[in-house]
Design a protein around this motif. Structure first.
Motif, PDB file in Angstrom:
ATOM      1  N   ALA A  86       0.838  -1.208   0.000  1.00 25.90           N
ATOM      2  CA  ALA A  86       0.000   0.000   0.000  1.00 25.90           C
ATOM      3  C   ALA A  86       0.869   1.252   0.000  1.00 25.90           C
ATOM      4  CB  ALA A  86      -0.924  -0.010   1.218  1.00 25.90           C
ATOM      5  N   LEU A  87       1.896   1.267   0.827  1.00 24.97           N
ATOM      6  CA  LEU A  87       2.788   2.434   0.874  1.00 24.97           C
ATOM      7  C   LEU A  87       3.506   2.640  -0.455  1.00 24.97           C
ATOM      8  CD1 LEU A  87       4.353   1.988   4.440  1.00 24.97           C
ATOM      9  CD2 LEU A  87       2.819   3.807   3.700  1.00 24.97           C
ATOM     10  N   VAL A 139      -9.021   8.787  -7.308  1.00 21.80           N
ATOM     11  CA  VAL A 139      -9.839   8.453  -6.142  1.00 21.80           C
ATOM     12  C   VAL A 139      -9.953   6.938  -5.985  1.00 21.80           C
ATOM     13  CG1 VAL A 139     -12.163   8.574  -5.180  1.00 21.80           C
ATOM     14  CG2 VAL A 139     -11.143  10.601  -6.207  1.00 21.80           C
ATOM     15  N   ILE A 140     -10.149   6.241  -7.117  1.00 23.14           N
ATOM     16  CA  ILE A 140     -10.268   4.783  -7.064  1.00 23.14           C
ATOM     17  C   ILE A 140      -8.969   4.162  -6.551  1.00 23.14           C
ATOM     18  CG2 ILE A 140     -10.532   2.715  -8.471  1.00 23.14           C
ATOM     19  CD1 ILE A 140     -12.412   4.372 -10.283  1.00 23.14           C
ATOM     20  N   VAL A 141      -7.835   4.645  -7.103  1.00 20.23           N
ATOM     21  CA  VAL A 141      -6.541   4.094  -6.671  1.00 20.23           C
ATOM     22  C   VAL A 141      -6.315   4.358  -5.190  1.00 20.23           C
ATOM     23  CG1 VAL A 141      -4.047   4.288  -6.939  1.00 20.23           C
ATOM     24  CG2 VAL A 141      -5.510   4.239  -8.963  1.00 20.23           C
ATOM     25  N   GLN A 142      -6.615   5.576  -4.752  1.00 21.07           N
ATOM     26  CA  GLN A 142      -6.421   5.907  -3.344  1.00 21.07           C
ATOM     27  C   GLN A 142      -7.315   5.061  -2.450  1.00 21.07           C
ATOM     28  OE1 GLN A 142      -7.066  10.159  -3.353  1.00 21.07           O
ATOM     29  NE2 GLN A 142      -4.881  10.590  -3.419  1.00 21.07           N
ATOM     30  N   THR A 143      -8.543   4.800  -2.919  1.00 24.70           N
ATOM     31  CA  THR A 143      -9.449   3.966  -2.135  1.00 24.70           C
ATOM     32  C   THR A 143      -8.912   2.547  -2.009  1.00 24.70           C
ATOM     33  OG1 THR A 143     -11.335   5.277  -2.904  1.00 24.70           O
ATOM     34  CG2 THR A 143     -11.809   3.115  -1.958  1.00 24.70           C
ATOM     35  N   ILE A 144      -8.447   2.001  -3.137  1.00 24.46           N
ATOM     36  CA  ILE A 144      -7.901   0.640  -3.106  1.00 24.46           C
ATOM     37  C   ILE A 144      -6.678   0.570  -2.192  1.00 24.46           C
ATOM     38  CG2 ILE A 144      -6.776  -1.141  -4.509  1.00 24.46           C
ATOM     39  CD1 ILE A 144      -8.545  -0.247  -6.837  1.00 24.46           C
TER      40      ILE A 144
END
Length: 395
Positions: free
Chosen positions: A37-38, A268-273
């Protein structure tokens, strides 16, 4: 030696062995999810902001209000008030702000050689927002030649739309620059004729630009005398895909080139995932810590009598603490290094794939992943140390 042999025998007999390996696997998966994630977060920022991936044309946005049915016939509603301009200029996503100054006079273009006469319009922006670099881009009062910048799309529309449809020749940029059309500026009975010269083609701003000095002079000499509020502004933004920018535009009913902000939803989608992956990693880490604590408790409780006897005979509790921690610390380090090596392999593989598509990220994990590995290992060590101390102190 007798003390360590007893403990070693107890642990190797398989007391809580299933829990131990479950905790070890959980810790490994948790570390992997957190590091991934990081790293994904860092890669995404690198794609958006690094100089290697910088997209110069995507940093500038011309903004205006959306025209609705209620605004038709009421041009004052499509202009920005001083408060709206001040608010927009103060937003965190704005790194540069300028006013698009519109002409307060009529403009007519005459190209006698081509038999073309057309109504035109001029606008001006501060020079710092212009992507065409030309020494001819200047105008002083009394100068009869007006430098003009037109959008590249205008030339494409002429060559592939108007010219082909009307049997006219197509023109290259070099040929267009040699033409010297006449420009008539007028307002009522006042008029002036100038020679125009196209000094460049802009890929950034879709309007016909003239120097700001000409626009300010022309609005005074040929304008209506009424001060008009700006209807368009231009901003420079480091990240046109910033969701805050898109939300601000939607909230205030502003419009811009949506092509430049289309990555907002993707971001937004990438950040949510990434957030979900990181959240599950933290949950697994918490469970791993709990299971490790339960395992330590189970080991200590299963040999309570033997440990109590050894302590009675003079064995120091610190010896037991050190021994138990020595059983776990090497395993923590191995799990941490394996997770980091796996993330490094994935990063190297991803960087190679992205490079083929002209997108560049580092081939090695970022410092955040390395620091996170150390922090997690330290956290696991501290939690287990506290657990060991707590259970031994209770004996």
């Amino acid at each position: 030696m007798q003390f360590y042999q007893i403990l070693k025998k107890i642990i190797r007999t398989g007391v809580g062995k299933g829990r131990f390996w479950m905790a070890a696997i959980g810790l490994g998966i948790a570390m992997l999810l957190i590091l991934v994630a990081l790293q994904v977060h860092q890669n995404f920022n690198e794609l958006l902001h690094s100089e290697k991936n910088e997209n110069e044309t995507a940093d500038f946005l011309v903004i205006n209000k959306k025209i609705t049915n209620d605004m038709m016939g009421r041009p004052e509603m499509s202009t920005f008030t001083p408060e709206e301009i001040k608010d927009l200029a103060a937003q965190p996503f704005v790194n540069g702000f300028g006013i698009v100054t519109a002409a307060d006079f009529s403009v007519k273009l005459e190209m006698d050689k081509l038999g073309i006469t057309s109504e035109l319009f001029f606008e001006a922006v501060p020079d710092s927002f212009i992507d065409v670099k030309s020494t001819d881009w200047k105008w002083t009062e009394g100068q009869q030649e007006i430098p003009v910048i037109i959008p590249s799309s205008f030339l494409d529309m002429f060559n592939f739309g108007f010219a082909m449809g009307n049997g006219m020749p197509q023109f290259s940029e070099e040929t267009i620059k040699t033409l010297s059309p006449s420009v008539v500026i007028s307002q009522g009975m006042r008029s002036g004729r100038f020679a125009a010269r196209i000094v460049g083609f802009s890929d950034r701003i879709s309007t016909v630009l003239v120097p700001l000095s000409l626009m300010e002079w022309g609005n005074v000499a040929f304008g209506t005398g009424k001060v008009k509020a700006p209807s368009r502004v231009i901003i420079k933004s480091k990240d046109p895909s910033d969701p805050i920018l898109s939300k601000y535009l939607d909230t205030h009913n502003y419009s811009t080139n949506r092509e430049k902000t289309r990555f907002s939803k993707t971001r937004v989608i990438v950040q949510t995932i990434v957030s979900v992956v990181g959240f599950f990693g933290l949950v697994l880490l918490i469970f791993a810590l709990l299971v490790f604590s339960m395992f330590i408790q189970l080991v200590i409780e299963s040999c309570r009598k033997e440990i109590r006897l050894l302590i009675t005979l003079g064995a120091a509790p610190r010896q037991l603490q050190r021994y138990l921690l020595k059983q776990f610390v090497p395993l923590y380090i191995v799990i941490g290094l394996l997770a980091l090596v796996l993330v490094a392999g994935l990063q190297w593989w991803v960087s190679g794939i992205l490079a083929k598509h002209k997108m560049f990220v580092s081939a090695m994990p970022g410092i955040a992943a390395v620091v996170a590995t150390a922090v997690i290992l330290l956290l696991v060590y501290i939690v287990n140390l506290r657990s060991v101390k707590k259970h031994i102190a209770g004996m």
